[in-house]
Design a protein around this motif. Structure first.
Motif, PDB file in Angstrom:
ATOM      1  N   THR A 252      -2.180   7.248 -25.980  1.00 49.15           N
ATOM      2  CA  THR A 252      -1.531   6.359 -26.317  1.00 49.15           C
ATOM      3  C   THR A 252      -0.035   6.324 -24.996  1.00 49.15           C
ATOM      4  O   THR A 252      -0.523   7.741 -24.365  1.00 49.15           O
ATOM      5  CB  THR A 252      -0.953   6.171 -28.090  1.00 49.15           C
ATOM      6  N   GLY A 253       0.802   5.185 -25.333  1.00 47.08           N
ATOM      7  CA  GLY A 253       1.879   4.907 -24.824  1.00 47.08           C
ATOM      8  C   GLY A 253       2.785   5.914 -24.370  1.00 47.08           C
ATOM      9  O   GLY A 253       3.593   6.240 -23.927  1.00 47.08           O
ATOM     10  N   ALA A 254       2.497   7.244 -25.901  1.00 45.60           N
ATOM     11  CA  ALA A 254       3.359   8.045 -25.369  1.00 45.60           C
ATOM     12  C   ALA A 254       3.179   9.348 -25.171  1.00 45.60           C
ATOM     13  O   ALA A 254       3.630  10.143 -25.200  1.00 45.60           O
ATOM     14  CB  ALA A 254       3.393   8.560 -27.585  1.00 45.60           C
ATOM     15  N   ASN A 255       1.906   8.649 -24.933  1.00 44.85           N
ATOM     16  CA  ASN A 255       1.259  10.227 -23.394  1.00 44.85           C
ATOM     17  C   ASN A 255       0.655   9.821 -22.217  1.00 44.85           C
ATOM     18  O   ASN A 255       0.696   9.682 -21.394  1.00 44.85           O
ATOM     19  CB  ASN A 255       0.239  10.935 -24.525  1.00 44.85           C
ATOM     20  N   MET A 280       4.888   7.134 -39.016  1.00 44.87           N
ATOM     21  CA  MET A 280       4.524   7.431 -38.576  1.00 44.87           C
ATOM     22  C   MET A 280       4.838   6.795 -37.392  1.00 44.87           C
ATOM     23  O   MET A 280       4.552   6.243 -36.765  1.00 44.87           O
ATOM     24  CB  MET A 280       3.251   8.792 -38.297  1.00 44.87           C
ATOM     25  N   LYS A 281       5.304   7.702 -36.104  1.00 48.01           N
ATOM     26  CA  LYS A 281       5.093   7.510 -34.778  1.00 48.01           C
ATOM     27  C   LYS A 281       3.926   7.975 -34.059  1.00 48.01           C
ATOM     28  O   LYS A 281       3.281   8.872 -34.114  1.00 48.01           O
ATOM     29  CB  LYS A 281       6.571   8.227 -33.739  1.00 48.01           C
ATOM     30  N   PRO A 283       1.681  10.269 -32.025  1.00 46.46           N
ATOM     31  CA  PRO A 283       1.927  11.642 -31.898  1.00 46.46           C
ATOM     32  C   PRO A 283       1.488  12.346 -30.634  1.00 46.46           C
ATOM     33  O   PRO A 283       1.294  11.355 -29.684  1.00 46.46           O
ATOM     34  CB  PRO A 283       0.316  12.621 -32.422  1.00 46.46           C
ATOM     35  N   ALA A 284       2.966  13.059 -30.020  1.00 47.04           N
ATOM     36  CA  ALA A 284       2.676  13.380 -28.453  1.00 47.04           C
ATOM     37  C   ALA A 284       3.258  14.775 -28.882  1.00 47.04           C
ATOM     38  O   ALA A 284       4.347  15.623 -29.367  1.00 47.04           O
ATOM     39  CB  ALA A 284       3.292  12.103 -27.259  1.00 47.04           C
ATOM     40  N   PRO A 285       3.069  15.723 -27.553  1.00 48.32           N
ATOM     41  CA  PRO A 285       1.995  15.545 -26.904  1.00 48.32           C
ATOM     42  C   PRO A 285       0.533  15.813 -27.195  1.00 48.32           C
ATOM     43  O   PRO A 285      -0.114  16.752 -28.329  1.00 48.32           O
ATOM     44  CB  PRO A 285       2.304  16.484 -25.807  1.00 48.32           C
ATOM     45  N   TYR A 286      -0.522  14.984 -27.503  1.00 46.86           N
ATOM     46  CA  TYR A 286      -1.597  14.733 -28.137  1.00 46.86           C
ATOM     47  C   TYR A 286      -2.436  13.902 -27.523  1.00 46.86           C
ATOM     48  O   TYR A 286      -1.945  12.212 -27.371  1.00 46.86           O
ATOM     49  CB  TYR A 286      -1.272  13.969 -29.597  1.00 46.86           C
ATOM     50  N   VAL A 287      -3.699  14.087 -27.527  1.00 50.56           N
ATOM     51  CA  VAL A 287      -4.459  13.217 -27.375  1.00 50.56           C
ATOM     52  C   VAL A 287      -5.879  13.389 -28.810  1.00 50.56           C
ATOM     53  O   VAL A 287      -6.302  14.045 -28.891  1.00 50.56           O
ATOM     54  CB  VAL A 287      -5.521  13.569 -26.501  1.00 50.56           C
TER      55      VAL A 287
END
Length: 293
Positions: A252-255, A280-281, A283-287
């Motif tokens: 995702t763009g958050a990562n 929720m937003k 998740p980060a840092p997360y795949v």
């Protein structure tokens, strides 16, 4: 549809549910195939075995989240979902090709979502199918585009990797803590399933902790960390221990840190599907994983 029945899934339904899921996703992949892309393939025997084991696992932990749709022709749709603490996740949702748009999908999804009615958060991983994403949006999920990186790993780009070890069941508490930090809920009993099916890598130092599962094909299946530096280290370790042909899915763009690693490894970036979130937003840092999220 007057002859449609939505009922709880039973263990005897799992093999047929797998067939419905495979038919549905194969047809979708065929329909959405890019001209220059590889031809879609049926689920392999090892992948099928993992799918069946996961579904049997969810029937044990969350029988109230697993449903099938059937009519006088047999099973025409299936959905599996589960609750982990205050988080509801949709694992799999499929309707047979040729039966979509006939009033099957919405009541099937509604039955699965009812299992998460007390949950404050929700997650699902969707394809780019226009009908599916419209249903998810109408159900209250914010849609965040997913990217994936793919290509032949340039091993000359691999950094020196330290402080990453093989993981064991003794790491479950650590992993659940990282899960809660990233997505607000631990994976709980799902770690036991993943440990049986996949390989686990763990980094646990004074400056940060993280873990990654490599699936039955040696590709990254799930990653969580306490900070981006540790997440980057664990991802490089996963690439170093994986096959030459690499795919890093569900980015995702958050990562953006994943893109840093992927581009450094000479992989190509593409976009496919959406992460659906409610309450929720990203998740980060997360795949995230496509089914176990």
């Amino acid at each position: 549809m007057a002859d449609l029945t939505i009922r709880p899934m039973t263990p005897d339904d799992v093999a047929e549910a797998e067939r419905v899921s495979d038919e549905g996703f194969f047809e979708l992949d065929t329909r959405m195939q890019r001209i220059s892309g590889p031809a879609p393939e049926r689920r392999s025997d090892p992948h099928r075995a993992v799918w069946i084991e996961r579904t049997q696992h969810l029937l044990v932990t969350d029988p109230g989240g697993c449903w099938v749709a059937e009519d006088d022709t047999g099973m025409v749709g299936m959905a599996t979902s589960y609750r982990r603490e205050t988080l509801w996740c949709l694992a799999t949702y499929a309707v047979l090709p040729g039966r979509q748009g006939q009033g099957i999908g919405k009541p099937l999804l509604a039955a699965a979502m009812n299992h998460g009615r007390a949950c404050t958060r929700g997650m699902l991983s969707s394809s780019s199918d226009a009908k599916a994403v419209r249903v998810y949006h109408q159900a209250g999920f914010a849609l965040h585009p997913q990217m994936y990186l793919t290509g032949t790993l340039d091993r000359s780009t691999l950094p020196v990797i330290e402080k990453v070890r093989e993981g064991t069941a003794s790491d479950i508490d650590l992993m659940d803590s990282l899960d809660r930090g990233a997505r607000g809920a631990g994976h709980g009993p799902d770690h036991e399933l993943m440990l049986r099916s996949w390989r686990l890598l763990v980094s646990d130092t004074t400056t940060g902790s993280g873990y990654a599962y490599l699936n039955e094909r040696g590709q990254l299946a799930l990653l969580a960390a306490s900070n981006r530096r540790t997440a980057t280290r664990v991802l490089w370790a996963a690439l170093a221990d994986g096959p030459e042909q690499v795919t890093i899915s569900h980015v995702t763009g958050a990562n953006q840190w994943v893109l840093d690693v992927g581009f450094a490894a000479r992989l190509e970036l593409h976009q496919e599907g959406y992460l659906g979130l409610r309450g929720m937003k990203p998740p980060a840092p997360y795949v995230h994983n496509g089914a176990l999220l």
